[in-house]
Every structure is written in structure tokens, then in C-alpha cells.
Design an enzyme around this catalytic site. Structure first.
Site, PDB file in Angstrom:
ATOM      1  N   TYR A   1      -5.798   0.131  15.584  1.00  0.00           N
ATOM      2  CA  TYR A   1      -4.780   0.596  16.538  1.00  0.00           C
ATOM      3  C   TYR A   1      -5.386   0.483  17.938  1.00  0.00           C
ATOM      4  O   TYR A   1      -5.965  -0.544  18.274  1.00  0.00           O
ATOM      5  CB  TYR A   1      -4.318   2.007  16.184  1.00  0.00           C
ATOM      6  CG  TYR A   1      -3.561   2.075  14.864  1.00  0.00           C
ATOM      7  CD1 TYR A   1      -2.231   1.676  14.772  1.00  0.00           C
ATOM      8  CD2 TYR A   1      -4.192   2.519  13.700  1.00  0.00           C
ATOM      9  CE1 TYR A   1      -1.538   1.722  13.563  1.00  0.00           C
ATOM     10  CE2 TYR A   1      -3.503   2.567  12.494  1.00  0.00           C
ATOM     11  CZ  TYR A   1      -2.177   2.171  12.431  1.00  0.00           C
ATOM     12  OH  TYR A   1      -1.497   2.218  11.241  1.00  0.00           O
TER      13      TYR A   1
ATOM     14  N   HIS B   1      -8.836   0.327   9.958  1.00  0.00           N
ATOM     15  CA  HIS B   1      -7.498   0.493  10.508  1.00  0.00           C
ATOM     16  C   HIS B   1      -7.556   0.160  11.996  1.00  0.00           C
ATOM     17  O   HIS B   1      -8.422   0.689  12.711  1.00  0.00           O
ATOM     18  CB  HIS B   1      -6.995   1.918  10.298  1.00  0.00           C
ATOM     19  CG  HIS B   1      -6.742   2.241   8.863  1.00  0.00           C
ATOM     20  ND1 HIS B   1      -6.182   3.436   8.449  1.00  0.00           N
ATOM     21  CD2 HIS B   1      -6.977   1.534   7.715  1.00  0.00           C
ATOM     22  CE1 HIS B   1      -6.066   3.444   7.125  1.00  0.00           C
ATOM     23  NE2 HIS B   1      -6.548   2.302   6.665  1.00  0.00           N
TER      24      HIS B   1
ATOM     25  N   GLU C   1      -4.653  -1.037   7.676  1.00  0.00           N
ATOM     26  CA  GLU C   1      -3.520  -0.651   8.520  1.00  0.00           C
ATOM     27  C   GLU C   1      -3.700  -1.284   9.886  1.00  0.00           C
ATOM     28  O   GLU C   1      -4.831  -1.440  10.351  1.00  0.00           O
ATOM     29  CB  GLU C   1      -3.429   0.866   8.725  1.00  0.00           C
ATOM     30  CG  GLU C   1      -2.918   1.688   7.591  1.00  0.00           C
ATOM     31  CD  GLU C   1      -2.747   3.159   7.990  1.00  0.00           C
ATOM     32  OE1 GLU C   1      -2.600   3.440   9.209  1.00  0.00           O
ATOM     33  OE2 GLU C   1      -2.771   4.010   7.091  1.00  0.00           O
TER      34      GLU C   1
ATOM     35  N   ARG D   1       0.870  -1.179   0.000  1.00  0.00           N
ATOM     36  CA  ARG D   1       0.000   0.000   0.000  1.00  0.00           C
ATOM     37  C   ARG D   1       0.904   1.224   0.000  1.00  0.00           C
ATOM     38  O   ARG D   1       1.699   1.431   0.916  1.00  0.00           O
ATOM     39  CB  ARG D   1      -0.928  -0.010   1.216  1.00  0.00           C
ATOM     40  CG  ARG D   1      -1.914   1.169   1.283  1.00  0.00           C
ATOM     41  CD  ARG D   1      -2.917   0.928   2.413  1.00  0.00           C
ATOM     42  NE  ARG D   1      -3.901   2.006   2.548  1.00  0.00           N
ATOM     43  CZ  ARG D   1      -3.871   2.942   3.492  1.00  0.00           C
ATOM     44  NH1 ARG D   1      -2.884   2.962   4.391  1.00  0.00           N
ATOM     45  NH2 ARG D   1      -4.812   3.868   3.550  1.00  0.00           N
TER      46      ARG D   1
ATOM     47  N   ASN E   1      -7.046   8.161   2.522  1.00  0.00           N
ATOM     48  CA  ASN E   1      -6.662   7.575   3.798  1.00  0.00           C
ATOM     49  C   ASN E   1      -7.445   8.214   4.947  1.00  0.00           C
ATOM     50  O   ASN E   1      -7.527   9.442   5.058  1.00  0.00           O
ATOM     51  CB  ASN E   1      -5.166   7.794   4.034  1.00  0.00           C
ATOM     52  CG  ASN E   1      -4.697   7.184   5.342  1.00  0.00           C
ATOM     53  OD1 ASN E   1      -4.641   5.977   5.490  1.00  0.00           O
ATOM     54  ND2 ASN E   1      -4.362   8.031   6.316  1.00  0.00           N
ATOM     55  N   GLU E   2      -8.022   7.366   5.816  1.00  0.00           N
ATOM     56  CA  GLU E   2      -8.682   7.812   7.049  1.00  0.00           C
ATOM     57  C   GLU E   2      -9.424   9.136   6.825  1.00  0.00           C
ATOM     58  O   GLU E   2      -9.121  10.151   7.462  1.00  0.00           O
ATOM     59  CB  GLU E   2      -7.644   7.924   8.165  1.00  0.00           C
ATOM     60  CG  GLU E   2      -6.946   6.596   8.434  1.00  0.00           C
ATOM     61  CD  GLU E   2      -5.857   6.672   9.496  1.00  0.00           C
ATOM     62  OE1 GLU E   2      -5.632   7.764  10.054  1.00  0.00           O
ATOM     63  OE2 GLU E   2      -5.215   5.634   9.771  1.00  0.00           O
TER      64      GLU E   2
ATOM     65  N   TRP F   1       1.299  -1.436   9.128  1.00  0.00           N
ATOM     66  CA  TRP F   1       1.942  -0.124   9.096  1.00  0.00           C
ATOM     67  C   TRP F   1       3.200  -0.189   9.968  1.00  0.00           C
ATOM     68  O   TRP F   1       3.115  -0.543  11.130  1.00  0.00           O
ATOM     69  CB  TRP F   1       0.988   0.945   9.620  1.00  0.00           C
ATOM     70  CG  TRP F   1       1.559   2.321   9.502  1.00  0.00           C
ATOM     71  CD1 TRP F   1       2.408   2.926  10.382  1.00  0.00           C
ATOM     72  CD2 TRP F   1       1.359   3.250   8.427  1.00  0.00           C
ATOM     73  NE1 TRP F   1       2.756   4.174   9.926  1.00  0.00           N
ATOM     74  CE2 TRP F   1       2.123   4.398   8.733  1.00  0.00           C
ATOM     75  CE3 TRP F   1       0.627   3.216   7.249  1.00  0.00           C
ATOM     76  CZ2 TRP F   1       2.161   5.512   7.898  1.00  0.00           C
ATOM     77  CZ3 TRP F   1       0.668   4.322   6.428  1.00  0.00           C
ATOM     78  CH2 TRP F   1       1.422   5.454   6.747  1.00  0.00           C
TER      79      TRP F   1
END
Length: 449
Positions: free
Chosen positions: A222, A220, A249, A78, A153-154, A278
Site C-alpha cells: 500500500y 502487502h 494484498e 484469498r 493476516n498482517e 484487495w
């Protein structure tokens, strides 16, 4: 009159049929596309992404990264691009695609400028991201077998995350109206983590907005996903609804509030979901770097885990069949790494193992270090590394090893999955530590069994 009317109707039906026959191929799948919950290639072969994120827009000279990422087993990269609103503009899209194809990697291209829109004042809107893709259309059209377009992205922060649905459906519609037939990827709001469940609760609306029915959703993971339960519940919602999803991610657990990467990896593999970790290198927060200074011979603990660990890239990646034969990526019997820079010899005999120490990130009062353990001329079934900090440093947290301390003296022992090493093979462990005044490098002693 009736006969003439019947003849006219017949003509109209024939014309309508010919029109339908003409437009139908435009709706057919082209290149990479969605089939149910899966991504498949043009030939119908299921393709599961296994790869990493590469911050190309900030390090445009690091083109060797494509070859290095492939050499470690990935089937996808990516690539971070800039629209010119905050970074870039990236006008080398054609070259990036060529590098991906040269190294047999599926290319996921993303505009990073949209990150946190609505909360981050400098961010670009998804509409502005589409403007960028339109400007690069000549480099993209015809590459549907090799390229996935991750629109932004995001794209929404935590402020008014509900705007994501309308902004995303509008972006998809504009992409299709401008002739893009590629597989499209759309990131969740809340800086990609969807903690308000806007993407989860509006996924069908977004998927239905694609006239080609060729969009995959991307989460994503996290700190929001720091428990196995939160990860499993979220993924279950998408599976039960039959929605296509990738983990676009994710980071790793360096403390209890970070993402549970072990569950991310195991659940992705068991469910057949793609994942893109990531990131390759170059973070301002070095804990998320997989390599030190883009050097594939200096994998960090995170890089070692992603590429060489259970459910990692080497063990699970399969090359896209669009590349000459589609030979599966076969993991080596043991991780391959470069020789240690400064080997140490255990006391009292032949060298059974060596260990090297590197500080990979440092900040006021804290640092991250990685230690590489390499077997000698014979295979080993376990190892221990000991050292004494020269300036009073302390270990606060570790991974891939069991670490014990007594004052400045530290001993790190292998865990269950990285003690057995073939002759010349290596593994790494890492830790976070504190320092004050001087952060000198200790001398290491490695012993093996």
C-alpha cells in the site's frame, strides 16, 4: 560374541533403514508446494497466483462471488475468515473449499483476526490463529492440492514488529506438529508492509523453521510502496536470496501517496510472482472495491484495471492443472460488460458511444464516481465524455482518462490504452470529487471517433 555383535549391528542397521524408508514419504511434497522461489503443483507444474481477496467473513451470503471472480479470469481467491476473536468464527471452511473447487479456484484461506497484533488491542495472536486452524483440521486435511493456509493476516502492527520472527516460526512449527502438510503462507509485520524490514531480514530463519520447507512469504503493498524504486528494491532482495514470495494484498494509486500499482503489476508479471489484489467488494473505503455491491457487471475503475488492463488477471492468469486438464484462462479480445443503464446519444446523428455515471462512494465533502463508456454498433478508436455538474461539484483527481474542467463543465477523454473499443465493448474511468449541499447526477454526452 563378535559375530553376535555384528549380527545385532546388521539388524539395527536394517531396522534403521526401514524406519528411514518409512518416514521419508512424510517429508515429500504434498499438493501445492514450494520449489526454489516458485509455487508448484503436486505434478511439478509451476503455479502463479492471479486473483483477488474476498471478504467472506463479513458477507457470508455473497457466495456467488466465487463464480463471478472465476468468470472474470482469476485462478485464485484469498478468502477472509474469522477465528472468533474479533470476527466469526468461520465454521463453514468446508463449504468455502467446495465453492473454490467447484469454480476451479485455488483457495488461500486466511484468519483476519490477527491484523495489527501488538498495536491493535483486540487482535488475536498467531498462536490463537493456529488454535483456529487446528479446530478446522478435519475440513482441511486432504485438500493440499487446492488450499493454501495463510496463517494470519498482517499478524503484527508497528509496535514491536521484531516479535514477528519468533511468533511466526512458532506458528509454523505448531502447524506442522499438528499434521498440516499444506503450503503455508505468512504475512509480513507492520500491518503487512514490512517497512522496518523485519520479514526481509529474517526470512531465512522463518523458512528454515518449516520442517517441510513449504512456506511462502507474503508482502502487502500500500502506501509504503508508493514509488517504483521502493517496489523494485524490495522484490530484488527476495529474488537475490532465492526466497519464495507472493504479493498477498495491494491497492491502487488514487493519489501520489498511494501504492504504485502499475509497477506492482508489471514487476510481478516479469518476475513470475503471484498477486492477489484487495478486494472484491464491501470495503468501508469504497476506493478499494473492484465491484459495486458485489455486481460483476459494475466493475469500478480499480476492478476494470485489475481484470482487463495490461498485466492484469485476464491477460496473465493460468488455471491450476489440478482442475481437469488445466486449460489456460484465455482473455477475451475485449472486456465484456453489461449494457449501460441510461445510454446517452451524441448530438447530430447515430449513437457512436454511450456513457453512464455512478457514484460508488460518498463522504462528507467528497465522493468517488465511475463512468462507463460503451461503443455503439461500430468499433471506435477514441472517445470523449462531457457533462456539466448541476450543483457545483468539482473533480479533484481522475484515472483512466484525461479530465479537464472549466467551472462546472467537464470533459474526459480516453488515454492511450482504452480508446479503442470493439462494437458493444466497454471501458471505465473514475475520479474523486468534492461536493457541498447536493451531489446530483449530471447528464452525460459521449462522442466517438
Amino acid at each position: 560374541m563378535r559375530r553376535r555383535l555384528a549380527a545385532c549391528v546388521a539388524v539395527l542397521l536394517a531396522v534403521a533403514g526401514s524406519v528411514l524408508m518409512f518416514v521419508r514419504p512424510a517429508d515429500a511434497a504434498v499438493g501445492l508446494h514450494v520449489s526454489g522461489r516458485n509455487i508448484v503443483e503436486a505434478n511439478g507444474q509451476t503455479f502463479v497466483m492471479r486473483g483477488v481477496n474476498h471478504p467472506h467473513v463479513w458477507f457470508t451470503n455473497q457466495t456467488r462471488a466465487f463464480a463471478d471472480i472465476k468468470a472474470l479470469g482469476a485462478n485464485t481467491v484469498r478468502v477472509v475468515l474469522g477465528s472468533g476473536k474479533r470476527w466469526g468464527p468461520s465454521t463453514d471452511v468446508g463449504n468455502v473449499i467446495s465453492l473454490c473447487k467447484q469454480h476451479r479456484l485455488i483457495c488461500v484461506l486466511e484468519v483476519h483476526d490477527t491484523t495489527g497484533y501488538g498495536e491493535e488491542g483486540a487482535a488475536a495472536s498467531l498462536d490463537e490463529a493456529v488454535d483456529y486452524w487446528i479446530s478446522q483440521r478435519s475440513a482441511l486435511v486432504g485438500e493440499e492440492n487446492h488450499v493454501v493456509i495463510n496463517i494470519g493476516n498482517e499478524p503484527i502492527g508497528n509496535t514491536d514488529a521484531g516479535q514477528w520472527t519468533a511468533a511466526t516460526t512458532a506458528a509454523i512449527a505448531r502447524m506442522r506438529a499438528n499434521g498440516f502438510q499444506h503450503l503455508l503462507m505468512v504475512d509480513a509485520p507492520n500491518w503487512g508492509q514490512d517497512w522496518q524490514y523485519v520479514m526481509r531480514d529474517n526470512a531465512q530463519t522463518v523458512l528454515d523453521a518449516d520442517s517441510r520447507h513449504n512456506t511462502v512469504l507474503s508482502i502487502h503493498m500500500y502506501g509504503v510502496f508508493n514509488t517504483a524504486a521502493s517496489i523494485v528494491d524490495y522484490l530484488d532482495r527476495f529474488r537475490s536470496n532465492g526466497w519464495p514470495l507472493v504479493i498477498g494484498e495491494f491497492g491502487w494509486r488514487t493519489n501520489a501517496n498511494d501504492v504504485d500499482h502499475e509497477t506492482v503489476l508489471s514487476e510481478a508479471v516479469s518476475r513470475g510472482l503471484g498477486y492477489l489484489a484487495w478486494s472484491w467488494s464491501g470495503n468501508t473505503d469504497p476506493i478499494l472495491d473492484m465491484t459495486v455491491d458485489f455486481d460483476p457487471g459494475r466493475l469500478t475503475s480499480w476492478g476494470e484495471r485489475i481484470f482487463n488492463g495490461p498485466n492484469g488477471i485476464r491477460a496473465t492468469a493460468r488455471e491450476a492443472t489440478v482442475f481437469a486438464g488445466g486449460t489456460p484462462t484465455t482473455p477475451p479480445a475485449t472486456p465484456t460488460t453489461g449494457p449501460p443503464a441510461t445510454p446517452t446519444t451524441p448530438p447530430g446523428g447515430t449513437r457512436a458511444c454511450t456513457a453512464t455515471y455512478a457514484v460508488v462512494g460518498q463522504w462528507s465533502g467528497g465522493f468517488q464516481a465511475d463512468v462507463r463508456v460503451t461503443a455503439g454498433a461500430s468499433a471506435i478508436s477514441g472517445w470523449a465524455v462531457s457533462w456539466t455538474f448541476p450543483h457545483g461539484q468539482r473533480v479533484s483527481q481522475s484515472w483512466n482518462a484525461t479530465v479537464s474542467s472549466s467551472g462546472s463543465s467537464v470533459t474526459a477523454r480516453n488515454v492511450s490504452y482504452n480508446g479503442t473499443l470493439a462494437a458493444g465493448a466497454s471501458t471505465t474511468f473514475g475520479f474523486l470529487g468534492s461536493w457541498n449541499g447536493t451531489n446530483g447526477t449530471p447528464a452525460l454526452t459521449c462522442t466517438a471517433s
